[in-house]
Design an enzyme around this catalytic site. Structure first.
Site, PDB file in Angstrom:
ATOM      1  N   ASP A  25       0.861  -1.174   0.000  1.00  0.00           N
ATOM      2  CA  ASP A  25       0.000   0.000   0.000  1.00  0.00           C
ATOM      3  C   ASP A  25       0.906   1.236   0.000  1.00  0.00           C
ATOM      4  O   ASP A  25       2.110   1.140   0.271  1.00  0.00           O
ATOM      5  CB  ASP A  25      -0.892  -0.034   1.243  1.00  0.00           C
ATOM      6  CG  ASP A  25      -1.709   1.222   1.417  1.00  0.00           C
ATOM      7  OD1 ASP A  25      -2.331   1.669   0.445  1.00  0.00           O
ATOM      8  OD2 ASP A  25      -1.714   1.770   2.539  1.00  0.00           O
ATOM      9  N   ASP A  27      -0.157   5.203   0.927  1.00  0.00           N
ATOM     10  CA  ASP A  27      -0.368   6.157   2.025  1.00  0.00           C
ATOM     11  C   ASP A  27      -0.476   5.451   3.369  1.00  0.00           C
ATOM     12  O   ASP A  27      -1.255   4.521   3.540  1.00  0.00           O
ATOM     13  CB  ASP A  27      -1.642   6.955   1.766  1.00  0.00           C
ATOM     14  CG  ASP A  27      -1.522   7.885   0.576  1.00  0.00           C
ATOM     15  OD1 ASP A  27      -1.097   9.030   0.757  1.00  0.00           O
ATOM     16  OD2 ASP A  27      -1.847   7.441  -0.545  1.00  0.00           O
ATOM     17  N   ASP A 201      -2.016  -0.402   5.908  1.00  0.00           N
ATOM     18  CA  ASP A 201      -2.223   0.227   7.217  1.00  0.00           C
ATOM     19  C   ASP A 201      -3.679   0.463   7.594  1.00  0.00           C
ATOM     20  O   ASP A 201      -3.962   0.836   8.732  1.00  0.00           O
ATOM     21  CB  ASP A 201      -1.510   1.583   7.248  1.00  0.00           C
ATOM     22  CG  ASP A 201      -2.246   2.634   6.428  1.00  0.00           C
ATOM     23  OD1 ASP A 201      -2.475   2.394   5.221  1.00  0.00           O
ATOM     24  OD2 ASP A 201      -2.612   3.680   6.995  1.00  0.00           O
TER      25      ASP A 201
END
Length: 254
Positions: A25, A27, A201
Site C-alpha cells: 500500500d 499512504d 495500514d
C-alpha cells in the site's frame, strides 16, 4: 506506538527470500500520512530501494493503492512499477498494459460530497475513476456528519460501497477491492507461483490481507488498530527500514 508488536525481523526474512511477491500500500504504509493527499512526501532512498528490491525479485513488486495509477507514477518517478489504483479499478501489469474495470455511476455521491464541502471548508473531496473520497482530517469534528451524508448518498447508488478509512470516507465500486487486485497480479508473470506478502495500514487493506493469507502468504499491518494481518509493524518508517535492508541484502537476489 512503542507497545505495538514489531515483526520487522520476520518481514525482512520474507522480503529476502527467493520466490516472494511483494505488494505494498502507499499512504500510511510506504509514506507517512499528511493533512492532505497531495501533502505526502516519499522519503529519500525509498525509490532506489523499491527499484533494487523489484529487480531482485524478478519484477514481482507492485503498489496496491487507493490513489489513481497516475498519482503513484508521479510520486515514484522515474521508477515505473506494476500498480493497482483506486482499490483495483485501475491495474497496470508488469507488461505495461492498463486494465480498467467497469464502474457504477458515482455522480450523485460526488455532488453530495461537493455540496457538503462547499459549506464546510475543512473538508476535501477527491474525485477518482469510479470513486469519490471525502477527507475530513482538517475537520475531525465533522466525522459523524460526513458519515451520515456519505452513507445516504451511497445507499442511493447501487453497486457502490462506502469504506471508512483514516479520516476519510470513500465511495468505491463494490465489485473491486485490493484483494481482487492482488489476485489478478498473482495470475500473471512475474507474480504467478510466488508467495505473496502485502503490507498495508488501513481498513481498505483488509481484503488484501485476507487474500494473501488464504494464498499461503503474509499480511503485514502497519500501525495500530485491529487487523486480520498476521504480522505487525509500528510505523511506515519501520517498513521502509525493512525494505531497504532487504534491497541491499545479498540473500534477496534470485
Amino acid at each position: 506506538m512503542a507497545d505495538l508488536p514489531d515483526d520487522s525481523a520476520a518481514l525482512l526474512q520474507l522480503l529476502s527470500e527467493p520466490g516472494t511477491a511483494v505488494f505494498l500500500d502507499f499512504d500510511g504504509t510506504l509514506v507517512d500520512l499528511a493533512p492532505t493527499p497531495d501533502g505526502v512526501r516519499v522519503a529519500p532512498g525509498v525509490i532506489e530501494a523499491l527499484a533494487l528490491l523489484a529487480e531482485r525479485h524478478g519484477g514481482a513488486l507492485a503498489l496496491i493503492s487507493g490513489r489513481p495509477v497516475a498519482q503513484i507514477d508521479a510520486m515514484l518517478a522515474p521508477l515505473v512499477l506494476p500498480v493497482a489504483g483506486v482499490h483495483g479499478v485501475e491495474r497496470r501489469g508488469a507488461d505495461g498494459q492498463l486494465h480498467v474495470a467497469a464502474t457504477p455511476d458515482v455522480a450523485p455521491v460526488l455532488a453530495r460530497a461537493q455540496s457538503l464541502a462547499a459549506i464546510h471548508p475543512g473538508l476535501l473531496v477527491e474525485r477518482k475513476r469510479g470513486a469519490v473520497a471525502l477527507h475530513y482530517r482538517l475537520a475531525p469534528h465533522l466525522e459523524q456528519l460526513c458519515l451520515q451524508e456519505m452513507t445516504a448518498a451511497v445507499q442511493a447508488c447501487p453497486g457502490i460501497l462506502l469504506l471508512h478509512g483514516k479520516m476519510v470516507l470513500e465511495a468505491k465500486p463494490a465489485a473491486t477491492d485490493k484483494g481482487g487486485a492482488i489476485a489478478a497480479f498473482m495470475q500473471e508473470s512475474p507474480f504467478a507461483g510466488r508467495r505473496p506478502v502485502f503490507a498495508g495500514d488501513d481498513t481498505t487493506d483488509e481484503a488484501g490481507f485476507a487474500f494473501v493469507q488464504q494464498a499461503g502468504g503474509q499480511g503485514v499491518k502497519v500501525g495500530s488498530g485491529p487487523s486480520a494481518a498476521t504480522l505487525r509493524l509500528a510505523s511506515p518508517g519501520a517498513l521502509r527500514t525493512a525494505l531497504l535492508a532487504a534491497a541491499v541484502s545479498p540473500t534477496s537476489k534470485e
